[in-house]
Design a protein around this motif. Structure first.
Motif, mmCIF file in Angstrom:
data_model
loop_
_atom_site.group_PDB
_atom_site.id
_atom_site.type_symbol
_atom_site.label_atom_id
_atom_site.label_comp_id
_atom_site.label_asym_id
_atom_site.label_seq_id
_atom_site.Cartn_x
_atom_site.Cartn_y
_atom_site.Cartn_z
ATOM 1 N N SER A 152 0.811 -1.212 -0.065
ATOM 2 C CA SER A 152 0.134 0.170 -0.029
ATOM 3 C C SER A 152 0.877 1.327 -0.010
ATOM 4 C CB SER A 152 -0.945 -0.168 1.253
ATOM 5 O OG SER A 152 -1.653 1.165 1.222
ATOM 6 N N LYS A 153 0.549 2.258 -0.686
ATOM 7 C CA LYS A 153 1.241 3.306 -1.023
ATOM 8 C C LYS A 153 0.426 4.685 -0.258
ATOM 9 C CE LYS A 153 4.683 3.572 -2.870
ATOM 10 N NZ LYS A 153 6.251 3.269 -2.351
ATOM 11 N N GLY A 154 0.876 5.076 0.869
ATOM 12 C CA GLY A 154 0.302 6.347 1.410
ATOM 13 C C GLY A 154 -1.155 6.265 1.634
ATOM 14 N N LYS A 155 -1.472 4.800 1.694
ATOM 15 C CA LYS A 155 -3.025 4.457 2.203
ATOM 16 C C LYS A 155 -3.917 4.653 1.238
ATOM 17 C CE LYS A 155 -2.223 3.982 6.969
ATOM 18 N NZ LYS A 155 -2.603 4.352 8.616
ATOM 19 N N THR A 156 -3.515 5.046 -0.070
ATOM 20 C CA THR A 156 -4.561 5.603 -0.950
ATOM 21 C C THR A 156 -4.431 4.842 -2.439
ATOM 22 O OG1 THR A 156 -2.697 7.333 -1.976
ATOM 23 C CG2 THR A 156 -4.590 7.960 -0.195
ATOM 24 N N TYR A 157 -3.620 3.987 -2.417
ATOM 25 C CA TYR A 157 -3.532 3.267 -3.827
ATOM 26 C C TYR A 157 -2.283 2.044 -3.443
ATOM 27 C CZ TYR A 157 0.601 6.176 -4.919
ATOM 28 O OH TYR A 157 1.825 6.854 -5.058
ATOM 29 N N MET A 158 -2.270 1.198 -4.292
ATOM 30 C CA MET A 158 -1.114 0.213 -4.243
ATOM 31 C C MET A 158 -0.024 0.423 -5.224
ATOM 32 S SD MET A 158 -3.561 -3.431 -4.292
ATOM 33 C CE MET A 158 -4.205 -2.932 -5.810
ATOM 34 N N ASN A 159 1.181 -0.004 -4.768
ATOM 35 C CA ASN A 159 2.598 0.139 -5.714
ATOM 36 C C ASN A 159 2.375 -0.315 -7.177
ATOM 37 O OD1 ASN A 159 2.540 -2.396 -4.698
ATOM 38 N ND2 ASN A 159 4.670 -2.729 -5.237
ATOM 39 N N ILE A 160 1.304 -1.296 -7.412
ATOM 40 C CA ILE A 160 1.161 -1.663 -8.632
ATOM 41 C C ILE A 160 0.323 -0.676 -9.292
ATOM 42 C CG2 ILE A 160 1.513 -4.044 -8.164
ATOM 43 C CD1 ILE A 160 -1.518 -4.646 -8.172
ATOM 44 N N GLU A 161 -0.115 0.287 -8.866
ATOM 45 C CA GLU A 161 -1.077 1.316 -9.517
ATOM 46 C C GLU A 161 -0.184 2.465 -9.758
ATOM 47 O OE1 GLU A 161 -5.558 0.658 -8.124
ATOM 48 O OE2 GLU A 161 -4.154 0.751 -6.201
ATOM 49 N N ASN A 162 1.030 2.625 -9.351
ATOM 50 C CA ASN A 162 1.946 3.682 -9.700
ATOM 51 C C ASN A 162 1.558 3.924 -11.240
ATOM 52 O OD1 ASN A 162 2.771 4.595 -7.244
ATOM 53 N ND2 ASN A 162 4.514 3.101 -7.398
ATOM 54 N N LYS A 163 2.012 5.228 -11.516
ATOM 55 C CA LYS A 163 1.659 5.703 -12.824
ATOM 56 C C LYS A 163 2.646 4.997 -14.053
ATOM 57 C CE LYS A 163 2.724 9.908 -15.863
ATOM 58 N NZ LYS A 163 3.183 11.260 -15.890
ATOM 59 N N ASP A 164 4.125 4.663 -13.610
ATOM 60 C CA ASP A 164 4.883 3.735 -14.392
ATOM 61 C C ASP A 164 4.995 2.275 -14.064
ATOM 62 O OD1 ASP A 164 5.627 5.987 -15.976
ATOM 63 O OD2 ASP A 164 7.011 6.777 -14.246
ATOM 64 N N SER A 165 3.917 1.853 -13.190
ATOM 65 C CA SER A 165 3.705 0.503 -12.873
ATOM 66 C C SER A 165 2.471 -0.167 -13.580
ATOM 67 C CB SER A 165 3.583 0.251 -11.302
ATOM 68 O OG SER A 165 4.804 0.716 -10.582
ATOM 69 N N SER A 166 2.642 -1.538 -13.291
ATOM 70 C CA SER A 166 1.431 -2.342 -13.973
ATOM 71 C C SER A 166 0.839 -3.195 -13.011
ATOM 72 C CB SER A 166 1.960 -3.073 -15.154
ATOM 73 O OG SER A 166 0.979 -3.846 -15.738
ATOM 74 N N SER A 167 -0.312 -3.303 -12.841
ATOM 75 C CA SER A 167 -0.682 -4.611 -12.043
ATOM 76 C C SER A 167 -0.474 -6.072 -12.502
ATOM 77 C CB SER A 167 -2.357 -4.640 -11.982
ATOM 78 O OG SER A 167 -3.070 -4.727 -13.449
ATOM 79 N N TYR A 168 0.368 -6.172 -13.691
ATOM 80 C CA TYR A 168 0.798 -7.222 -14.311
ATOM 81 C C TYR A 168 2.202 -7.524 -14.183
ATOM 82 C CZ TYR A 168 -3.913 -7.405 -17.172
ATOM 83 O OH TYR A 168 -5.172 -7.457 -17.329
#
Length: 404
Positions: free
Chosen positions: A20-36
């Motif tokens: 969890s990043k900052g309790k608002t989103y997951m690291n795999i939801e970062n701008k340059d990341s992917s859930s895959y």
């Protein structure tokens, strides 16, 4: 046993764990990341490998000169920028298209290809909701339910649910209550959104299952399932009746893969980590998976991720994807040919059920191949292509879930 094959590994969007990043989103939801998470293995017969690597070296050297890179600089897939693939191959420039067309043509039917793709949110879903997963395991529509529940929670999760999933101090009852609240809100909301009609029965069914869920196990982080991903190459070799004991497996670097290397060591002729600067095979794997993952990432953003914030509008594939030059169209055909040569080799693709954007990518390849040539393809307008493709891909994906 004597070594007969050399197999080279690489990966893309490698996060190692879901947090969890900052309790608002997951690291795999970062701008340059992917859930895959993507894993690739390219394998060559030892007595033929020089043929492939020498041709790739020539191609690599030529492209590096065009990019202004000196001989000492490494050509890696991370030079590929996300914006270049906004509309897939359509937004690649001529030099990129030429490089990849020539590169993909090197991958003939004798090259071993294994691609594993897993939706990393499944790591959260499988670990947290163990009771639900057990309940749907033997259900006649278990695959559909697994896909539907995991995607529903990924797209509709609230900040409150996100915090609960990663906070081990929270009461498990709170997770159940928040999911009930989300499901009920979705049912009410969708009464006003016609195109969301398929989501309502999922919410209703989830309410029934969550009521009986007694095995919720949240954690501060969810580790990557490397065993599942590396199972892809193992299943492929078994299918091809190639003993792992005659295969050298080279991992792109050792960091993060120490346990995997140790685990696989006894199964293969040798398992070792290599610096891609010194390994042409690993660089070839890198450039292959970077292209595939970049295109799928754009599909993921435009068809799936946008639905997390914009619920009211219907999100179809832009017609820009289909406004292709002949060379761009031909690159899709070259990539499609690689996989069509292996259509009866099941182990070529090892894709988790929730990786729907990956399935759509391979459907897109088949769509382009369905035309006799570029001239026939051009007879259909881009908007007609977009409408026809997305409609048929949804039907095909539903059938795929039925067949799993």
């Amino acid at each position: 046993m004597k070594s007969e094959y050399s197999i080279y590994h690489d990966e893309a969007f490698h996060d190692r764990k879901v947090t969890s990043k900052g309790k608002t989103y997951m690291n795999i939801e970062n701008k340059d990341s992917s859930s895959y998470f993507y894993l690739i293995h390219l394998g060559f017969k030892n007595n033929e490998i020089d043929k492939y690597t020498s041709q790739y070296l020539q191609l690599e050297s030529s492209y590096k000169k065009k990019l202004g890179l000196c001989d000492e600089q490494e050509l890696k897939g991370d030079i590929l920028k996300k914006r270049w693939f906004r509309y897939g191959i359509k937004t690649m420039n001529k030099e990129q298209v030429d490089f990849y067309t020539n590169y993909m043509k090197l991958i003939d039917k004798d090259v071993i290809i294994s691609i594993s793709i897993i939706n990393q949110f499944e790591l959260v879903f499988k670990n947290v909701f163990r009771g639900i997963n057990t309940m749907i395991l033997g259900h006649k529509e278990g695959s559909k339910m697994y896909y539907a529940f995991s995607k529903f929670l990924y797209l509709n999760k609230s900040e409150e649910l996100l915090n609960l999933l990663f906070d081990i101090e929270n009461n498990k009852v709170a997770i159940k209550q928040e999911i009930k609240s989300i499901a009920n809100s979705v049912i009410i909301r969708n009464k006003e959104i016609a195109h969301k009609f398929t989501e309502t029965p999922i919410a209703e069914q989830l309410l029934q299952f969550i009521e009986n869920e007694e095995d919720i196990c949240n954690d501060e982080k969810y580790d990557m399932d490397y065993a599942w991903s590396f199972q892809g190459i193992s299943l492929l070799l078994d299918e091809l009746e190639i003993s792992k004991k005659v295969c050298e497996l080279y991992i792109d670097g050792e960091e993060g893969f120490e346990k995997i290397i140790e685990m696989l060591q006894s199964k293969y002729y040798i398992v070792d980590g290599l610096d891609s600067k010194k390994s042409i095979g690993n660089r070839m794997s890198d450039m292959f998976i970077r292209l595939i993952s970049a295109i799928i990432h754009s599909l993921e953003d435009q068809l799936i991720n946008v639905g997390k914030t914009n619920k009211k509008e219907k999100h179809d594939l832009s017609e820009e994807w289909f406004k292709l030059t002949e060379k761009q169209y031909d690159l899709y055909i070259v990539i499609a040919d690689i996989f069509n040569q292996r259509e009866y080799i099941k182990g070529t693709l090892h894709i988790s059920i929730s990786s729907d954007a990956a399935f759509i990518f391979f459907m897109l390849l088949n769509y382009f191949v369905s035309f006799k040539d570029f001239n026939e393809y051009q007879k259909v307008s881009a908007s007609e292509h977009a409408n026809y493709f997305i409609g048929n891909s949804l039907i095909a994906f539903s059938k795929l879930l039925d067949d799993i």
